[in-house]
Design an enzyme around this catalytic site. Structure first.
Site, PDB file in Angstrom:
ATOM      1  N   SER A   1       7.665   2.269  -3.092  1.00 45.62           N
ATOM      2  CA  SER A   1       8.603   2.068  -4.200  1.00 45.62           C
ATOM      3  C   SER A   1       9.816   1.201  -3.818  1.00 45.62           C
ATOM      4  O   SER A   1      10.942   1.450  -4.269  1.00 45.62           O
ATOM      5  CB  SER A   1       9.052   3.409  -4.793  1.00 45.62           C
ATOM      6  OG  SER A   1       7.926   4.114  -5.280  1.00 45.62           O
TER       7      SER A   1
ATOM      8  N   GLY B   1       4.105   4.205  -4.960  1.00 47.41           N
ATOM      9  CA  GLY B   1       3.765   4.142  -6.377  1.00 47.41           C
ATOM     10  C   GLY B   1       4.345   5.276  -7.203  1.00 47.41           C
ATOM     11  O   GLY B   1       3.939   5.493  -8.337  1.00 47.41           O
TER      12      GLY B   1
ATOM     13  N   ASN C   1       1.276  -6.245  -1.434  1.00 50.39           N
ATOM     14  CA  ASN C   1      -0.057  -5.635  -1.479  1.00 50.39           C
ATOM     15  C   ASN C   1      -0.432  -5.487  -2.958  1.00 50.39           C
ATOM     16  O   ASN C   1       0.053  -4.587  -3.631  1.00 50.39           O
ATOM     17  CB  ASN C   1       0.010  -4.273  -0.772  1.00 50.39           C
ATOM     18  CG  ASN C   1      -1.297  -3.511  -0.864  1.00 50.39           C
ATOM     19  OD1 ASN C   1      -2.314  -4.041  -1.306  1.00 50.39           O
ATOM     20  ND2 ASN C   1      -1.266  -2.251  -0.448  1.00 50.39           N
ATOM     21  N   TRP C   2      -1.286  -6.395  -3.409  1.00 48.02           N
ATOM     22  CA  TRP C   2      -1.644  -6.369  -4.845  1.00 48.02           C
ATOM     23  C   TRP C   2      -2.560  -5.213  -5.188  1.00 48.02           C
ATOM     24  O   TRP C   2      -2.752  -4.894  -6.348  1.00 48.02           O
ATOM     25  CB  TRP C   2      -2.346  -7.689  -5.231  1.00 48.02           C
ATOM     26  CG  TRP C   2      -1.476  -8.896  -5.197  1.00 48.02           C
ATOM     27  CD1 TRP C   2      -0.147  -8.957  -4.869  1.00 48.02           C
ATOM     28  CD2 TRP C   2      -1.872 -10.254  -5.502  1.00 48.02           C
ATOM     29  NE1 TRP C   2       0.307 -10.248  -4.944  1.00 48.02           N
ATOM     30  CE2 TRP C   2      -0.732 -11.061  -5.331  1.00 48.02           C
ATOM     31  CE3 TRP C   2      -3.069 -10.848  -5.899  1.00 48.02           C
ATOM     32  CZ2 TRP C   2      -0.761 -12.448  -5.548  1.00 48.02           C
ATOM     33  CZ3 TRP C   2      -3.105 -12.218  -6.110  1.00 48.02           C
ATOM     34  CH2 TRP C   2      -1.956 -13.002  -5.940  1.00 48.02           C
ATOM     35  N   LYS C   3      -3.173  -4.600  -4.189  1.00 44.82           N
ATOM     36  CA  LYS C   3      -4.163  -3.536  -4.427  1.00 44.82           C
ATOM     37  C   LYS C   3      -5.250  -4.057  -5.372  1.00 44.82           C
ATOM     38  O   LYS C   3      -5.606  -5.232  -5.287  1.00 44.82           O
ATOM     39  CB  LYS C   3      -3.467  -2.271  -4.949  1.00 44.82           C
ATOM     40  CG  LYS C   3      -2.283  -1.885  -4.045  1.00 44.82           C
ATOM     41  CD  LYS C   3      -1.710  -0.541  -4.312  1.00 44.82           C
ATOM     42  CE  LYS C   3      -0.543  -0.290  -3.367  1.00 44.82           C
ATOM     43  NZ  LYS C   3       0.052   1.026  -3.509  1.00 44.82           N
TER      44      LYS C   3
ATOM     45  N   GLU D   1       5.032   3.907   5.649  1.00 49.61           N
ATOM     46  CA  GLU D   1       4.929   4.154   4.215  1.00 49.61           C
ATOM     47  C   GLU D   1       4.781   5.644   3.949  1.00 49.61           C
ATOM     48  O   GLU D   1       3.658   6.175   3.987  1.00 49.61           O
ATOM     49  CB  GLU D   1       3.707   3.419   3.643  1.00 49.61           C
ATOM     50  CG  GLU D   1       3.732   1.929   3.847  1.00 49.61           C
ATOM     51  CD  GLU D   1       2.925   1.201   2.765  1.00 49.61           C
ATOM     52  OE1 GLU D   1       3.497   0.341   2.095  1.00 49.61           O
ATOM     53  OE2 GLU D   1       1.740   1.530   2.590  1.00 49.61           O
TER      54      GLU D   1
ATOM     55  N   HIS E   1      -3.986   1.916   5.355  1.00 49.65           N
ATOM     56  CA  HIS E   1      -3.191   2.234   4.166  1.00 49.65           C
ATOM     57  C   HIS E   1      -3.540   3.640   3.686  1.00 49.65           C
ATOM     58  O   HIS E   1      -4.693   4.060   3.756  1.00 49.65           O
ATOM     59  CB  HIS E   1      -3.460   1.210   3.055  1.00 49.65           C
ATOM     60  CG  HIS E   1      -2.468   1.334   1.944  1.00 49.65           C
ATOM     61  ND1 HIS E   1      -2.565   2.307   0.980  1.00 49.65           N
ATOM     62  CD2 HIS E   1      -1.333   0.640   1.670  1.00 49.65           C
ATOM     63  CE1 HIS E   1      -1.530   2.199   0.154  1.00 49.65           C
ATOM     64  NE2 HIS E   1      -0.775   1.201   0.550  1.00 49.65           N
TER      65      HIS E   1
ATOM     66  N   GLU F   1      -3.983   4.858   0.866  1.00 50.29           N
ATOM     67  CA  GLU F   1      -5.027   4.937  -0.170  1.00 50.29           C
ATOM     68  C   GLU F   1      -6.414   4.838   0.466  1.00 50.29           C
ATOM     69  O   GLU F   1      -7.366   5.448  -0.022  1.00 50.29           O
ATOM     70  CB  GLU F   1      -4.793   3.843  -1.231  1.00 50.29           C
ATOM     71  CG  GLU F   1      -3.602   4.204  -2.120  1.00 50.29           C
ATOM     72  CD  GLU F   1      -2.810   3.028  -2.657  1.00 50.29           C
ATOM     73  OE1 GLU F   1      -3.342   1.904  -2.680  1.00 50.29           O
ATOM     74  OE2 GLU F   1      -1.652   3.242  -3.064  1.00 50.29           O
TER      75      GLU F   1
ATOM     76  N   GLY G   1       4.138  -2.901  -2.982  1.00 52.65           N
ATOM     77  CA  GLY G   1       3.000  -2.761  -3.886  1.00 52.65           C
ATOM     78  C   GLY G   1       3.361  -3.244  -5.282  1.00 52.65           C
ATOM     79  O   GLY G   1       3.368  -4.440  -5.573  1.00 52.65           O
ATOM     80  N   GLY G   2       3.706  -2.314  -6.147  1.00 49.67           N
ATOM     81  CA  GLY G   2       3.968  -2.619  -7.559  1.00 49.67           C
ATOM     82  C   GLY G   2       4.884  -3.818  -7.784  1.00 49.67           C
ATOM     83  O   GLY G   2       4.597  -4.691  -8.619  1.00 49.67           O
TER      84      GLY G   2
HETATM   85  P1  PGA Z   1       4.476   0.628  -3.939  1.00 50.31           P
HETATM   86  O1  PGA Z   1       3.269   0.541  -2.897  1.00 50.31           O
HETATM   87  O2  PGA Z   1       5.473  -0.437  -3.561  1.00 50.31           O
HETATM   88  O3  PGA Z   1       3.848   0.381  -5.277  1.00 50.31           O
HETATM   89  O4  PGA Z   1       5.046   2.010  -3.813  1.00 50.31           O
HETATM   90  C1  PGA Z   1       3.491   0.241  -1.546  1.00 50.31           C
HETATM   91  C2  PGA Z   1       2.193   0.206  -0.799  1.00 50.31           C
HETATM   92  O5  PGA Z   1       1.298   1.000  -1.112  1.00 50.31           O
HETATM   93  O6  PGA Z   1       2.004  -0.628   0.103  1.00 50.31           O
END
Ligand code: PGA
Length: 249
Positions: free
Chosen positions: A213, A173, A9-11, A167, A95, A97, A234-235
């Protein structure tokens, strides 16, 4: 047998040039049979990314959101059918966010799930508790309610088009990963919910991913858990080396 499944997930990250280079690196890699890799990129890159990843049958393209209507006067929004028309196969919904910053409720997410399934696309459905809910021991109750309210109306055949990502919001993050025991505990609970709601076939065949993470150093331990079938990353999906190491784990 469930496949192994890793989605990045590049966001709201990466320039077009960076995104294309990253997807080239991911697409040129060979992956084990039964491994599904999905790159969930910003909308405007999906068209080109789909062309790049079409060379690798293990790799698909996903979006990070969509609107619940089929089409119409929704300035700035994107419909599932439009995403499908550029080669998108998966759409992340629910998600944290989106829930936190854009006010998405279980009921809005339910409508989006229906819109995506109506187009014949697949959903990566996210659920998870915030820190306060975990600290008060309410994580199972919260996740179950998210599942019930957004997915409970579906039938077993629709569930074949869904991947579930657990999640924990406190792990996204933040560098704080859930322990493999904490992840397994909720994944097991989700699988039991699937069995109770749709039957044991659905429970056995649904991929349940861990996200929050996840990185090369902890992926193998998390993915070794009985009910953890892969990850939503994500990251660590923004760097080819890290992402590929996670897929290999
Ligand atoms: P993260 O994000 O790996 O940066 O913690 C995961 C996600 O939000 O899907």
């Amino acid at each position: 047998m469930r496949s192994r499944f890793v989605a990045g997930n590049w966001k709201m990250n990466l320039s077009k040039e960076e995104g294309l280079a990253l997807s080239h690196s991911i697409a040129k890699q060979e992956y084990k049979k039964g491994t599904q890799v999905v790159i969930c990129a910003p909308y405007i890159y999906l068209d080109e990314l789909a062309k790049i990843t079409s060379s690798n049958s293990n790799v698909s393209i996903g979006a990070q959101n969509c609107h619940f209507a089929k089409s119409g006067a929704y300035t700035g929004e994107i419909a599932a059918a439009q995403l499908k028309s550029v080669g998108t196969e998966y759409i992340i919904l629910g998600h944290s966010e989106r829930r936190t910053y854009f006010g998405e409720t279980n009921s809005i997410i339910k409508d989006k799930v229906d819109a995506v399934l109506d187009e014949g696309l697949k959903v990566i459905f996210c659920c998870g508790e915030v820190l306060e809910e975990r600290e008060s021991g309410r994580q199972e109750e919260v996740v179950k309610l998210q599942l019930q309210e957004a997915l409970g109306h579906l039938d077993a055949s629709s569930m074949k088009e869904l991947v579930i990502a657990y999640e924990p919001v406190w792990a996204i993050g933040t560098g704080k990963t859930a322990s493999s025991d904490q992840a397994q505990e909720i994944h097991k609970m989700i699988r039991v919910w699937l069995a109770d709601t749709y039957g044991s076939d659905t429970a056995e065949n649904t991929n349940i991913l861990y996200g929050g993470s996840c990185k090369p150093s902890n992926a193998a331990e998390l993915f070794a858990q009985e009910d953890v079938d892969g990850g939503l990353i994500g990251g660590a999906s923004l760097k080819a080396d890290d992402f590929i190491k996670i897929i290999e784990a």
